[in-house]
Design a protein around this motif. Sequence first.
Motif, PDB file in Angstrom:
ATOM      1  N   PRO B  17     -10.966 -24.547  72.319  1.00 52.39           N
ATOM      2  CA  PRO B  17     -11.317 -23.129  72.156  1.00 52.39           C
ATOM      3  C   PRO B  17     -10.571 -22.493  70.990  1.00 52.39           C
ATOM      4  N   LEU B  18      -9.300 -22.874  70.832  1.00 56.35           N
ATOM      5  CA  LEU B  18      -8.478 -22.335  69.754  1.00 56.35           C
ATOM      6  C   LEU B  18      -9.075 -22.695  68.403  1.00 56.35           C
ATOM      7  N   TRP B  19      -9.379 -23.963  68.255  1.00 53.76           N
ATOM      8  CA  TRP B  19      -9.921 -24.479  67.003  1.00 53.76           C
ATOM      9  C   TRP B  19     -11.271 -23.851  66.694  1.00 53.76           C
ATOM     10  N   ARG B  20     -12.090 -23.723  67.747  1.00 50.37           N
ATOM     11  CA  ARG B  20     -13.410 -23.114  67.550  1.00 50.37           C
ATOM     12  C   ARG B  20     -13.263 -21.673  67.090  1.00 50.37           C
ATOM     13  N   ASP B  21     -12.301 -20.984  67.691  1.00 54.78           N
ATOM     14  CA  ASP B  21     -12.112 -19.582  67.357  1.00 54.78           C
ATOM     15  C   ASP B  21     -11.690 -19.428  65.900  1.00 54.78           C
ATOM     16  N   VAL B  22     -10.872 -20.377  65.413  1.00 54.15           N
ATOM     17  CA  VAL B  22     -10.397 -20.281  64.037  1.00 54.15           C
ATOM     18  C   VAL B  22     -11.472 -20.725  63.051  1.00 54.15           C
ATOM     19  N   ALA B  23     -12.114 -21.852  63.335  1.00 53.63           N
ATOM     20  CA  ALA B  23     -12.912 -22.491  62.300  1.00 53.63           C
ATOM     21  C   ALA B  23     -14.402 -22.553  62.592  1.00 53.63           C
ATOM     22  N   ASP B  24     -14.768 -22.734  63.853  1.00 55.44           N
ATOM     23  CA  ASP B  24     -16.161 -23.022  64.146  1.00 55.44           C
ATOM     24  C   ASP B  24     -16.907 -21.747  64.502  1.00 55.44           C
ATOM     25  N   HIS B  25     -17.142 -20.939  63.490  1.00 50.79           N
ATOM     26  CA  HIS B  25     -17.930 -19.739  63.715  1.00 50.79           C
ATOM     27  C   HIS B  25     -18.964 -19.673  62.607  1.00 50.79           C
ATOM     28  N   GLU B  26     -19.912 -18.750  62.755  1.00 45.20           N
ATOM     29  CA  GLU B  26     -20.973 -18.702  61.754  1.00 45.20           C
ATOM     30  C   GLU B  26     -20.762 -17.556  60.789  1.00 45.20           C
ATOM     31  N   VAL B  27     -21.282 -17.751  59.579  1.00 50.13           N
ATOM     32  CA  VAL B  27     -21.184 -16.724  58.558  1.00 50.13           C
ATOM     33  C   VAL B  27     -22.544 -16.041  58.487  1.00 50.13           C
ATOM     34  N   PRO B  28     -22.627 -14.757  58.861  1.00 49.04           N
ATOM     35  CA  PRO B  28     -23.940 -14.106  58.869  1.00 49.04           C
ATOM     36  C   PRO B  28     -24.496 -13.941  57.452  1.00 49.04           C
ATOM     37  N   GLU B  29     -25.787 -13.788  57.388  1.00 49.60           N
ATOM     38  CA  GLU B  29     -26.474 -13.753  56.094  1.00 49.60           C
ATOM     39  C   GLU B  29     -25.964 -12.633  55.187  1.00 49.60           C
ATOM     40  N   HIS B  30     -25.708 -11.453  55.787  1.00 43.86           N
ATOM     41  CA  HIS B  30     -25.413 -10.298  54.927  1.00 43.86           C
ATOM     42  C   HIS B  30     -24.055 -10.365  54.248  1.00 43.86           C
ATOM     43  N   VAL B  31     -23.187 -11.347  54.602  1.00 47.84           N
ATOM     44  CA  VAL B  31     -21.918 -11.469  53.877  1.00 47.84           C
ATOM     45  C   VAL B  31     -21.895 -12.741  53.038  1.00 47.84           C
ATOM     46  N   ASN B  32     -23.027 -13.425  52.930  1.00 46.97           N
ATOM     47  CA  ASN B  32     -23.057 -14.710  52.244  1.00 46.97           C
ATOM     48  C   ASN B  32     -23.667 -14.550  50.857  1.00 46.97           C
ATOM     49  N   PRO B  33     -22.846 -14.666  49.796  1.00 47.06           N
ATOM     50  CA  PRO B  33     -23.368 -14.448  48.439  1.00 47.06           C
ATOM     51  C   PRO B  33     -24.480 -15.417  48.059  1.00 47.06           C
ATOM     52  N   ALA B  34     -24.617 -16.530  48.804  1.00 48.09           N
ATOM     53  CA  ALA B  34     -25.697 -17.463  48.496  1.00 48.09           C
ATOM     54  C   ALA B  34     -27.050 -16.829  48.788  1.00 48.09           C
ATOM     55  N   HIS B  35     -27.071 -15.880  49.723  1.00 43.79           N
ATOM     56  CA  HIS B  35     -28.332 -15.218  50.081  1.00 43.79           C
ATOM     57  C   HIS B  35     -28.504 -13.884  49.384  1.00 43.79           C
ATOM     58  N   HIS B  36     -27.399 -13.103  49.334  1.00 42.97           N
ATOM     59  CA  HIS B  36     -27.463 -11.819  48.628  1.00 42.97           C
ATOM     60  C   HIS B  36     -26.271 -11.790  47.695  1.00 42.97           C
ATOM     61  N   PHE B  37     -26.517 -11.790  46.382  1.00 35.91           N
ATOM     62  CA  PHE B  37     -25.391 -11.905  45.460  1.00 35.91           C
ATOM     63  C   PHE B  37     -24.401 -10.768  45.625  1.00 35.91           C
ATOM     64  N   SER B  38     -24.940  -9.562  45.960  1.00 35.53           N
ATOM     65  CA  SER B  38     -24.049  -8.409  46.091  1.00 35.53           C
ATOM     66  C   SER B  38     -23.015  -8.606  47.200  1.00 35.53           C
ATOM     67  N   ALA B  39     -23.229  -9.613  48.033  1.00 33.42           N
ATOM     68  CA  ALA B  39     -22.275  -9.863  49.118  1.00 33.42           C
ATOM     69  C   ALA B  39     -20.958 -10.424  48.594  1.00 33.42           C
ATOM     70  N   PHE B  40     -20.844 -10.613  47.255  1.00 34.49           N
ATOM     71  CA  PHE B  40     -19.570 -11.113  46.732  1.00 34.49           C
ATOM     72  C   PHE B  40     -18.434 -10.139  47.034  1.00 34.49           C
ATOM     73  N   VAL B  41     -18.779  -8.865  47.291  1.00 31.17           N
ATOM     74  CA  VAL B  41     -17.720  -7.902  47.624  1.00 31.17           C
ATOM     75  C   VAL B  41     -16.992  -8.311  48.900  1.00 31.17           C
ATOM     76  N   TYR B  42     -17.625  -9.157  49.718  1.00 29.74           N
ATOM     77  CA  TYR B  42     -16.959  -9.606  50.938  1.00 29.74           C
ATOM     78  C   TYR B  42     -15.941 -10.710  50.661  1.00 29.74           C
ATOM     79  N   CYS B  43     -15.816 -11.141  49.392  1.00 28.63           N
ATOM     80  CA  CYS B  43     -14.864 -12.207  49.055  1.00 28.63           C
ATOM     81  C   CYS B  43     -13.451 -11.694  48.840  1.00 28.63           C
ATOM     82  N   PHE B  44     -13.325 -10.387  48.598  1.00 25.03           N
ATOM     83  CA  PHE B  44     -12.017  -9.897  48.146  1.00 25.03           C
ATOM     84  C   PHE B  44     -10.917 -10.095  49.190  1.00 25.03           C
TER      85      PHE B  44
END
Lengths: 287, 223
Positions: B17-44
């Motif tokens: 559970p610990l490991w899943r909580d840290v690493a095994d989660h999903e990245v939603p579309e609206h923060v993924n620059p691969a789908h929306h370039f403007s989402a790069f603001v979520y990289c800061f």
Amino acid sequence: MAHGHKSDEKVVYVGDSRVKKSGRIDGTPPDYTAFPGKSEAFIPNFLLKEWMVGCVVLVGFLVWVMAEAAPLGYPADPTNASFIPMPDWYFLFLYQFLKYPYVSQDYVLLGTIGVPAIMFGALLLAPFLDTGKERRFYRRPIASSLMLLSLAAVTYLTVVSWSHYQDQLEEKGIVPEHHERAEKVREALERGEERPSFLKTDATPALIEADDPAFSIVEAQCISCHAADLGGGAGPSLIGIGNRLSSEEIAEIITHGTEGGMPAFEGMISDEEITQISEWLAKQTQS
Amino acid sequence: MFKSIYNWIDERLDITPLWRDVADHEVPEHVNPAHHFSAFVYCFGGLTFFITVIQILSGMFLTMYYVPDVIHAYASVDYLQHQIPFGKIVRGMHHFGASLVIVMMFLHTLRVFFTGSYKAPREMNWVVGMLIFFIMLGLGFTGYLLPWDNKAYFATKVGVEIAASVPYIGDYIASFLYGGDIVGAQTLTRFFAIHVFFLPGALIAMLAAHFIMIRRQGISGPL
């Protein structure tokens, strides 16, 4: 990597978060079915991309660091009166702000505590001041315009502070120490000399016959300008004065003063004392 | 092999559970620059953490050579920058990285502000983030003195004089920071201790809180 989620399950979350409204979290976080779309597993797909961005940033950073050396001036010298103090660039806005009337001198409390406390306090407590549900910035005109206004003010203050500093440097003909130092090192290395250290290693040389009774008169009259070790302050250093001047010349200077600012001691101390001091000073030779 | 080691540990400590909580989660579309370039603001935010890690590592290497006393501080900085292999790079990374952290953190703060991500239920995370901001400024202020050149000396003097103008407690703040009445040997050792132990300790605790909260609540939804 996506873990299963039963869509017929009725789960209520706190806001748009993954924290359930009631009941404990069972250990495995649910996924992003609340935001349908092309979600992607963090490991390995997204993490790999993040690492690539990280590598690009790191390479850019290293190029910058290798192209430009971190600045280092001359060793700290508390007696240096001509140095223009400057904080690091991200404090400049505050530094400049404190130079304006009504936030400095009599009103300095307003400048150091009043305004910053309100501004930083408002920033710290922003979620409790802006409590509406709306998240889009163009639908939150007050919060957004206050932030844009603060941004403009901080940018303006920083730029003014920096250009003021540049003007001061130009006016006084000062080259920033770290540039001057780097230049001196470069020149020394080009001449094939050793890298200069800029540290003051020579301690002030000892006085000769410091137990002479004349020294007590010197202590009373001279050290306010010439320093306790006679190494110089407002007046020049008297160390090694015996190499340059005879006791008669020294007596002449003490009696009548100089145009450089040395006061005339005629009448303030007796002629006998002047003779005593000048004879003692004439012994202050340095090899 | 690794699987059996993992299972052996998991059986005893239940780390999945610990490991899943840290690493095994999903990245939603609206923060993924691969789908929306403007989402790069979520990289800061991530870049701020990345530069912070660089700061911690380069700082650890700097303390191998840096000597926090008024006689040797300047000479040790001069030595580590110019005589030690890669010293220029390590000190450069620490010096310029300090500015870069401030820039990245500033951009991250603006992103969170303008996307309204600090709103309920994430108020506490914003407050912790602002505390991290103040800790970073404190790290910048205390680190500025350590090379012990004129710029360091006089900027610290002015900074503490400003703090001393605070009513009632100003003199206490000043004597706490100075360790006496002037910028001197005590000030340098104090600033070193604050810069290297106290503030990084607080920073790591705050970062942990920041990350635990974001993992527990998830990233804010699309606008």
